[in-house]
Design a protein around this motif. Structure first.
Motif, PDB file in Angstrom:
ATOM      1  N   SER A   1      -3.389 -16.115  -1.536  1.00 36.43           N
ATOM      2  CA  SER A   1      -2.981 -14.747  -1.219  1.00 36.43           C
ATOM      3  C   SER A   1      -1.577 -14.742  -1.338  1.00 36.43           C
ATOM      4  N   GLN A   2      -1.033 -13.577  -2.023  1.00 38.73           N
ATOM      5  CA  GLN A   2       0.432 -13.342  -2.021  1.00 38.73           C
ATOM      6  C   GLN A   2       0.799 -11.951  -1.182  1.00 38.73           C
ATOM      7  N   CYS A   3       0.706 -11.093  -2.058  1.00 38.46           N
ATOM      8  CA  CYS A   3       1.054  -9.649  -1.332  1.00 38.46           C
ATOM      9  C   CYS A   3       0.139  -9.359  -0.243  1.00 38.46           C
ATOM     10  N   GLY A   4      -1.212  -9.848  -0.549  1.00 33.91           N
ATOM     11  CA  GLY A   4      -2.270  -9.724   0.171  1.00 33.91           C
ATOM     12  C   GLY A   4      -3.281  -8.461   0.000  1.00 33.91           C
ATOM     13  N   PHE A   5      -2.851  -7.588  -0.764  1.00 32.67           N
ATOM     14  CA  PHE A   5      -3.537  -6.199  -0.833  1.00 32.67           C
ATOM     15  C   PHE A   5      -4.936  -6.446  -1.513  1.00 32.67           C
ATOM     16  N   CYS A   6      -5.091  -7.494  -2.354  1.00 31.55           N
ATOM     17  CA  CYS A   6      -6.554  -7.634  -2.783  1.00 31.55           C
ATOM     18  C   CYS A   6      -7.349  -8.421  -2.019  1.00 31.55           C
ATOM     19  N   THR A   7      -6.486  -9.163  -1.130  1.00 31.68           N
ATOM     20  CA  THR A   7      -7.300 -10.380  -0.346  1.00 31.68           C
ATOM     21  C   THR A   7      -8.463  -9.793   0.480  1.00 31.68           C
TER      22      THR A   7
ATOM     23  N   LEU B   1      -9.794  -7.485  -8.506  1.00 35.56           N
ATOM     24  CA  LEU B   1      -8.408  -7.882  -9.385  1.00 35.56           C
ATOM     25  C   LEU B   1      -7.438  -8.157  -8.530  1.00 35.56           C
ATOM     26  N   CYS B   2      -6.826  -9.451  -8.954  1.00 39.45           N
ATOM     27  CA  CYS B   2      -5.497  -9.774  -8.101  1.00 39.45           C
ATOM     28  C   CYS B   2      -4.092  -9.832  -9.263  1.00 39.45           C
ATOM     29  N   ARG B   3      -3.104  -9.149  -8.918  1.00 38.67           N
ATOM     30  CA  ARG B   3      -1.823  -9.048  -9.686  1.00 38.67           C
ATOM     31  C   ARG B   3      -0.906  -9.944  -9.411  1.00 38.67           C
ATOM     32  N   CYS B   4      -1.110 -10.581  -8.154  1.00 36.86           N
ATOM     33  CA  CYS B   4      -0.060 -11.726  -7.703  1.00 36.86           C
ATOM     34  C   CYS B   4      -0.527 -12.934  -7.842  1.00 36.86           C
TER      35      CYS B   4
HETATM   36  S1  FES Z   1      -2.036 -11.074  -3.742  1.00 34.50           S
HETATM   37 FE1  FES Z   1      -1.282  -9.295  -4.602  1.00 34.50          FE
HETATM   38  S2  FES Z   1      -2.809  -8.447  -5.484  1.00 34.50           S
HETATM   39 FE2  FES Z   1      -3.561 -10.274  -5.125  1.00 34.50          FE
END
Ligand code: FES
Ligand SMILES: Cc1cc2nc3c(=O)[nH]c(=O)nc-3n(C[C@H](O)[C@H](O)[C@H](O)COP(=O)(O)OP(=O)(O)OC[C@H]3O[C@@H](n4cnc5c(N)ncnc54)[C@H](O)[C@@H]3O)c2cc1C
Ligand code: FES
Length: 490
Positions: free
Chosen positions: A108-114, A144-147
């Protein structure tokens, strides 16, 4: 008639009488329960950020499936357990094995998709089947994950491989099943919003038939993977809605001697292993239909009833000679599926009638069935063109062939000119060339954002050629993934 829905949110019982019948589960979670871990990305079932898990009674046990909460309506929760990412961490703060795997692998990075990934992985964790790479890809194709990129997330999924799938939820399974048992309602349930809009949930085909006579204009809601978008994207205000998910007869799936009977409410997830065994290419087609979350909710009945020219199952069903059973009140009629599609947006469904089941002929060992979905992405993509071929060869000649394409006309449509050009002819390149020419008479496709008319025409001709190569001796290896040429041939 019962009033209101009863479900478990995590382990807590909820009973709701008055609620907008097309409120999405996602909006309920975020706005009413203030459970904001579940995210909204696309609000159309595409990105997986809103993934939640539904627990259901299944032979005295609880089985779990991941769905898109953004397109599921509240009435569908009746009698079920709703789990969100907030439920996973134990009260003492211990992470669930799935969460721990994501942390260990930097998933996980930004975590939105997590939260959505975690819930899709939770359903995979409880799936019971071996977690191999294809299962992982299939389970995550709707997220979907963008980061982060998928490498660390797949690594997290692999970390669960071979682990005994035991957690707090499996340990509490009997208690949860007992609680769910207490929630089950026997009669039709009605739920209404402040503005009087209603949803009915009948439990039997008779109750459904009676309700439809009373409300012939009602919207029939099956998996909601089309209808959900009518609300979230088109802002339609549906009234009344009749939810089919509890109609027992529509959930029946049986394998008879001559036909597989598919109740209109059977989900793709249940159907896939059965069809994959009977017709490997059909199984492969369903594996590519939407995502795990879409297949856990969506039904073949809905795919047929919506009459879309780019629905994936109708061309394959038509090529295989499937029939449709429609019911109105106490009467039934049984029609060839191809006759159901009259013109764009117009199906042969009469007022107060519903699709009861699809009758799919059993595999005939003397016939070869192949089908091909052409789309821009492998997973989770709508079809540009789809060709289905069902061939009987006798002594090197075409004894009979049925061909149906999707995406080439205003409805799924048989290639009658092409069939006529092939029937009775030797199965060779000259015959195929004549068949390709005839396809130009069968279809005048349109250009749209998925493909140009030229592309569609060319791809149809090439699919016929591909089918020829796969069914000639020796069969050519034409598949990059999925059912290989040898399996497809046999
Ligand atoms: S961690 Fe940012 S969209 Fe998946
Ligand atoms: C992200 C996403 C990806 C998708 N990918 C694909 C794809 O790859 N291929 C594809 O073909 N489709 C795809 N779809 C479309 C959709 O999933 C399918 O059409 C699905 O089969 C619809 O079934 P449902 O049970 O969800 O139908 P619903 O949305 O509940 O209903 C669809 C229509 O059928 C009617 N209906 C349902 N059941 C009955 C019945 N028993 N009798 C009469 N009418 C009935 C409803 O009233 C409505 O008009 C996708 C959708 C989404 C959101
Ligand atoms: S918000 Fe994107 S799938 Fe639900």
């Amino acid at each position: 008639m019962g009033k209101g829905i009863k479900f478990l949110l995590g382990n807590e019982r909820r009973e709701i009488e008055g609620i907008d019948p097309t409120m999405t589960v996602l909006n309920y979670l975020r706005l009413a329960e203030r459970r904001c871990g579940t995210k909204e990305g696309c609000a159309e079932g595409d990105c997986g950020a809103c993934t939640v898990v539904l627990g259901e009674l299944d032979g005295g046990k609880v089985s779990y499936r991941a769905v898109n909460s953004c397109i599921q309506f509240m009435p569908t929760l009746d009698g079920k357990q709703l789990l969100t990412v907030e439920d996973l961490q134990a009260p003492d703060g211990t992470l669930h094995p799935v969460q721990q795997a994501m942390v260990d692998n930097h998933g996980s990075q930004c975590g939105f998709c997590t939260p959505g990934f975690v819930m899709a992985l939770f359903a995979l964790f409880h799936d019971g089947s071996a977690i191999d790479r294809q299962r992982i890809d299939d389970a995550l194709a709707g997220n979907l994950c963008r980061c982060t990129g998928y490498g660390p997330i797949i690594a997290a999924a692999k970390q669960m491989r071979g682990k005994d799938a035991r957690d707090r939820f499996s340990a509490n399974s009997a208690a949860t099943a007992a609680k769910l048992g207490e929630l089950q309602q026997k009669d039709t349930v009605e739920i209404a919003g402040e503005d009087g809009r209603r949803c009915f949930t009948p439990r039997s085909a008779d109750a459904l038939a009676a309700l439809l006579l009373e409300h012939p204009g009602a919207t029939l809601l099956a998996g909601g993977t089309d209808i959900g978008l009518w609300v979230t994207k088109l802002h339609r205000r549906l009234d009344p809605v009749i939810y089919l998910g509890e109609v027992e007869e529509l959930q029946q799936l049986s394998i008879g001697e001559s036909a597989i009977e598919i109740g209109a409410g059977v989900t793709y997830a249940r159907l896939l292993p059965v069809l994959a065994k009977e017709y490997p290419d059909f199984g492969e087609l369903l594996r590519r239909l939407g995502s795990g979350q879409i297949r856990a909710a969506g039904t073949m009945g809905g795919n047929v009833a919506n009459g879309s020219p780019i629905g994936d199952s109708p061309p394959a069903l038509i090529a295989l000679g499937a029939r449709l059973v429609l019911r109105r009140d106490g009467g039934r009629r049984d029609i060839a599926l191809e006759d159901f599609f009259i013109e764009y947006g117009k199906q042969d469904r009469r007022p107060a009638e519903f699709v009861e089941k699809i009758l799919l002929p059993r595999r005939d060992k003397n016939r070869l069935f192949h089908c091909y979905k052409i789309s821009k992405r492998f997973d989770q993509d709508i079809t540009a063109s789809l060709g289905a071929f069902n061939l009987k060869l006798e002594k090197g000649r075409v004894a009979n062939i049925r061909i149906c394409f999707g995406g080439m006309a205003a409805t799924p449509k048989r290639a009658r000119h092409c069939e006529a050009a092939l029937n009775g002819k030797p199965w060779n390149r000259e015959t195929i060339a004549a068949g390709q020419a005839a396809l130009r008479q069968d279809y005048t496709p349109i250009s749209d954002m998925r493909a140009s008319r030229t592309y569609r025409s060319m791809v149809a001709e090439n699919l016929l050629l591909k089918f020829f190569h796969e069914t000639s001796e020796p069969a050519a290896a034409t598949r990059v993934v999925g059912t290989d040429a040898k399996a497809a041939h046999g």
